[in-house]
Structure formats: C-alpha cells, structure tokens
Scaffold this motif. Structure first.
Motif, PDB file in Angstrom:
ATOM      1  N   LEU A 231     155.296   1.022 -22.622  1.00  0.00           N
ATOM      2  CA  LEU A 231     154.828  -0.367 -22.650  1.00  0.00           C
ATOM      3  C   LEU A 231     154.613  -0.738 -24.111  1.00  0.00           C
ATOM      4  O   LEU A 231     153.955  -0.002 -24.855  1.00  0.00           O
ATOM      5  CB  LEU A 231     153.495  -0.482 -21.900  1.00  0.00           C
ATOM      6  CG  LEU A 231     152.758  -1.822 -22.053  1.00  0.00           C
ATOM      7  CD1 LEU A 231     153.555  -2.968 -21.432  1.00  0.00           C
ATOM      8  CD2 LEU A 231     151.365  -1.745 -21.408  1.00  0.00           C
ATOM      9  N   LEU A 232     155.194  -1.865 -24.533  1.00  0.00           N
ATOM     10  CA  LEU A 232     155.026  -2.341 -25.907  1.00  0.00           C
ATOM     11  C   LEU A 232     154.487  -3.760 -25.882  1.00  0.00           C
ATOM     12  O   LEU A 232     155.055  -4.619 -25.190  1.00  0.00           O
ATOM     13  CB  LEU A 232     156.370  -2.332 -26.635  1.00  0.00           C
ATOM     14  CG  LEU A 232     157.020  -0.972 -26.865  1.00  0.00           C
ATOM     15  CD1 LEU A 232     158.443  -1.159 -27.392  1.00  0.00           C
ATOM     16  CD2 LEU A 232     156.188  -0.153 -27.853  1.00  0.00           C
ATOM     17  N   LEU A 233     153.412  -3.985 -26.629  1.00  0.00           N
ATOM     18  CA  LEU A 233     152.758  -5.295 -26.605  1.00  0.00           C
ATOM     19  C   LEU A 233     152.571  -5.834 -28.010  1.00  0.00           C
ATOM     20  O   LEU A 233     152.061  -5.129 -28.894  1.00  0.00           O
ATOM     21  CB  LEU A 233     151.359  -5.164 -25.991  1.00  0.00           C
ATOM     22  CG  LEU A 233     151.264  -4.843 -24.515  1.00  0.00           C
ATOM     23  CD1 LEU A 233     149.834  -4.445 -24.172  1.00  0.00           C
ATOM     24  CD2 LEU A 233     151.699  -6.052 -23.691  1.00  0.00           C
ATOM     25  N   GLU A 234     152.946  -7.098 -28.207  1.00  0.00           N
ATOM     26  CA  GLU A 234     152.543  -7.771 -29.446  1.00  0.00           C
ATOM     27  C   GLU A 234     151.104  -8.237 -29.265  1.00  0.00           C
ATOM     28  O   GLU A 234     150.689  -8.592 -28.150  1.00  0.00           O
ATOM     29  CB  GLU A 234     153.449  -8.966 -29.728  1.00  0.00           C
ATOM     30  CG  GLU A 234     153.019  -9.681 -31.017  1.00  0.00           C
ATOM     31  CD  GLU A 234     153.954 -10.795 -31.447  1.00  0.00           C
ATOM     32  OE1 GLU A 234     155.185 -10.641 -31.321  1.00  0.00           O
ATOM     33  OE2 GLU A 234     153.430 -11.820 -31.939  1.00  0.00           O
ATOM     34  N   HIS A 235     150.341  -8.248 -30.368  1.00  0.00           N
ATOM     35  CA  HIS A 235     148.949  -8.712 -30.284  1.00  0.00           C
ATOM     36  C   HIS A 235     148.525  -9.300 -31.613  1.00  0.00           C
ATOM     37  O   HIS A 235     149.263  -9.242 -32.611  1.00  0.00           O
ATOM     38  CB  HIS A 235     148.028  -7.563 -29.868  1.00  0.00           C
ATOM     39  CG  HIS A 235     148.191  -6.336 -30.711  1.00  0.00           C
ATOM     40  ND1 HIS A 235     147.774  -6.272 -32.024  1.00  0.00           N
ATOM     41  CD2 HIS A 235     148.757  -5.130 -30.436  1.00  0.00           C
ATOM     42  CE1 HIS A 235     148.051  -5.077 -32.508  1.00  0.00           C
ATOM     43  NE2 HIS A 235     148.671  -4.366 -31.575  1.00  0.00           N
ATOM     44  N   GLY A 236     147.319  -9.835 -31.655  1.00  0.00           N
ATOM     45  CA  GLY A 236     146.789 -10.433 -32.878  1.00  0.00           C
ATOM     46  C   GLY A 236     146.479  -9.370 -33.917  1.00  0.00           C
ATOM     47  O   GLY A 236     146.304  -8.187 -33.591  1.00  0.00           O
ATOM     48  N   PHE A 237     146.381  -9.815 -35.185  1.00  0.00           N
ATOM     49  CA  PHE A 237     146.263  -8.839 -36.279  1.00  0.00           C
ATOM     50  C   PHE A 237     144.965  -8.032 -36.228  1.00  0.00           C
ATOM     51  O   PHE A 237     144.915  -6.932 -36.775  1.00  0.00           O
ATOM     52  CB  PHE A 237     146.418  -9.545 -37.637  1.00  0.00           C
ATOM     53  CG  PHE A 237     145.295 -10.489 -37.957  1.00  0.00           C
ATOM     54  CD1 PHE A 237     144.185 -10.034 -38.651  1.00  0.00           C
ATOM     55  CD2 PHE A 237     145.352 -11.826 -37.577  1.00  0.00           C
ATOM     56  CE1 PHE A 237     143.140 -10.891 -38.953  1.00  0.00           C
ATOM     57  CE2 PHE A 237     144.316 -12.687 -37.873  1.00  0.00           C
ATOM     58  CZ  PHE A 237     143.202 -12.220 -38.555  1.00  0.00           C
ATOM     59  N   ALA A 238     143.950  -8.550 -35.538  1.00  0.00           N
ATOM     60  CA  ALA A 238     142.682  -7.810 -35.486  1.00  0.00           C
ATOM     61  C   ALA A 238     142.465  -7.160 -34.117  1.00  0.00           C
ATOM     62  O   ALA A 238     141.362  -6.703 -33.815  1.00  0.00           O
ATOM     63  CB  ALA A 238     141.533  -8.760 -35.797  1.00  0.00           C
ATOM     64  N   GLN A 239     143.502  -7.116 -33.290  1.00  0.00           N
ATOM     65  CA  GLN A 239     143.327  -6.638 -31.910  1.00  0.00           C
ATOM     66  C   GLN A 239     143.825  -5.207 -31.691  1.00  0.00           C
ATOM     67  O   GLN A 239     143.691  -4.667 -30.591  1.00  0.00           O
ATOM     68  CB  GLN A 239     144.038  -7.588 -30.932  1.00  0.00           C
ATOM     69  CG  GLN A 239     143.407  -8.981 -30.873  1.00  0.00           C
ATOM     70  CD  GLN A 239     144.175  -9.954 -29.988  1.00  0.00           C
ATOM     71  OE1 GLN A 239     145.403  -9.875 -29.896  1.00  0.00           O
ATOM     72  NE2 GLN A 239     143.469 -10.868 -29.356  1.00  0.00           N
TER      73      GLN A 239
END
Ligand SMILES: C[S@@+](CC[C@H](N)C(=O)[O-])C[C@H]1O[C@@H](n2cnc3c(N)ncnc32)[C@H](O)[C@@H]1O
Length: 276
Positions: A231-239
């Motif tokens: 599973l690959l997820l993009e997320h926010g820079f502080a997440q």
C-alpha cells in the motif's frame, strides 16, 4: 490591438507573464513561437475577446490549468476541469514508488488498484509504464468523466469504478494499492490560498485533522492485498510519522517514507505479509 499589443497588455496584468503566453497560444490556436514572432498580426475579434476574459479570470486567481483545460503529468497531457484536483508534480513520486515496488515484486504485470483517481493521472501513468490494467476508483461521477476522457485520449488500460473507497473495488486481491487521498485538515489556512481555493473540497479535505480517509484506506487495504503486496499513500508534509504509525498498527511491514524534491516527507507505504 495587434497580437503583440494584446500580449504586452496581458503580461503586464498577470503575476507570471508566461501565463499570458500560454493563454494567448490557447486562444490563437498557434504555437508559442508564432505568437512571440508576432504572427498572426491580429486575432479575430472573438478570439481576442476570449483571451481578455481568460486573462481577467487568471488575474482573479483561477488556476491556469482550469483555464487551459489541461495539465501535464508524467509527461502526459491530461484534461482537467474544476471537478478534479489539478495533478501535482509531487504526486509523480507516488508513481515512482509504485514503479519501484512493481520492479522488485516480479517480472509479471502487477494488478494495481488506485483509490481516488480524480483526473486519472496516477492510474494512467502506471498503466502506460507497466503496460498493465489498472483499476481506478473515485466516489465522484464528474471526476470519473474526466478520467474517462483521459483514458480515451491515451488509450490506457484502465477500469473506472465509482464508490466510496474499497466499496468500489472488485472482489479480488491486488499486488499494489496506491492512493493520493484528501489529507488537508478542514481549517487549514492553505485552503484559502492559491489554486486550492478553486479545487473541489471533496478532493482536498479530510476530517480528523486530515487523517480520516488515510485511516480508512489503511484499515481496509489488507482485505484487498495479496501477501507481499504493498500500500502506497501520498500525504501531507507533516503527516509521515503518524501514517507510519498507522501502517505499523495495522500490521504492515517494511514501512518506508520517501521525500519529495522539496525534501518533504510525501509518500509512505508498507508491505502486507499475511492474511487479513
Ligand atoms: C487528492 S485527490 C487525488 C486525485 C488524483 N489521484 C491525483 O493524484 O491527482 C483525491 C481524490 O479522491 C476522491 N475521493 C474523495 N473521497 C473519496 C471516497 N470516500 N471514496 C473514493 N474517492 C474519494 C476525490 O473525488 C478525488 O478525486
């Protein structure tokens, strides 16, 4: 006004003069070189009027991609509309991570599921690079219509399905699940700035401080992954730290985070080893 005068007028009004040229090319139906060289000397009145309107909208902050109806992603020109998030160059990292996982996993063609496809950018890039079929979902019918246009345009091997996260997934397991879900917290000040003001909130904002959709995807993924699938997820820079902790708590292994070109933690993922 001559074309040269129109161009000068627009470049003086816009913060990025290159935007004036892009809009002028789109309205004139000519390449940049012809415009800059001064041909055609005059635009027909309807084209000049359209150009002025687009310049006024751009001056009010509307994203260039929406005005042009197009944005490039992974070197593919894609149709975009205000129904979809404008594909970001940061998201190309999600494609890179997916390609790296596919290369490690086997010589065969991986089965890939993309959740929240929007314009179809990520699914298209993967389908083209890996010459495989990608199942791409979204809960938004209008977004799926844009993805379908892009699928046609690039003759990509994509199956589009509508529904809420895994409810839209077919009943089989995948080698790879990728997603760039909404991850902005509801009261984040960035929502009042730049392009984000014009993009669909449903593509950007998630409850629980931006983590609600990420959490649902991490919870549901094991029931849709084969052993050894990722599973690959993009997320926010502080997440990043919290996403890694959520993946670990759900039983994922080999958890990693990659940074984008700005040095921000951007894509996290893990491998599913066992049965769900
Ligand atoms: C951040 S955008 C990503 C779009 C595209 N994948 C990209 O990277 O440019 C998130 C997408 O998830 C979709 N989405 C939001 N909530 C969803 C849900 N509950 N189920 C499925 N898709 C959802 C939105 O409609 C939007 O297209």
């Amino acid at each position: 006004m001559s074309t040269a005068e129109l161009r000068h007028w627009a470049r003086a009004r816009l913060r990025a003069p290159a935007d004036a040229d892009a809009l002028l090319c789109a309205c004139a139906g000519r390449g940049a070189a012809a415009i800059i060289a001064g041909t055609p000397a005059k635009l027909p009145p309807h084209r000049a009027a359209r150009f002025r309107k687009l310049v006024a909208r751009r001056a009010r902050g509307e994203p260039l991609a929406y005005l042009l109806g197009e944005r490039e992603f992974w070197s593919l020109p894609l149709a975009v509309s205000p129904d979809v998030l404008i594909p970001r160059c940061e998201t190309e990292l999600l494609v890179e991570c997916a390609l790296a996982h596919a290369a490690r996993r086997s010589g065969g063609r991986p089965e890939i599921l993309e959740l929240g496809t929007g314009s179809g950018a990520v699914a298209l890039a993967l389908a083209r690079e890996l010459r495989c079929r990608v199942v791409a979902t979204d809960k938004d019918a209008a977004a799926l219509r844009v993805a379908a246009r892009n699928r046609r345009r690039h003759r990509a091997n994509m199956e589009l399905r509508r529904g809420d996260w895994f409810a839209a997934a077919p009943p089989r397991r995948f080698d790879l699940i990728v997603s760039n879900p909404p991850y902005v917290a509801p009261h984040d000040r960035h929502l009042r700035e730049g392009d984000l003001r014009f993009e669909p909130k449903s593509a950007l904002v998630a409850a629980r401080g931006g983590f609600a959709d990420i959490a649902k995807i991490i919870r549901g993924a094991p029931r849709h992954l084969r052993g050894g699938g990722a599973l690959l997820l993009e997320h926010g820079f502080a997440q990043g730290a919290k996403v890694r902790a959520m993946l670990a708590a759900r039983g994922f292994r080999a958890i990693t985070t990659r940074r984008d070109l700005a040095g921000h933690e951007r894509v996290s993922g893990g491998v599913w080893r066992g049965k769900s």
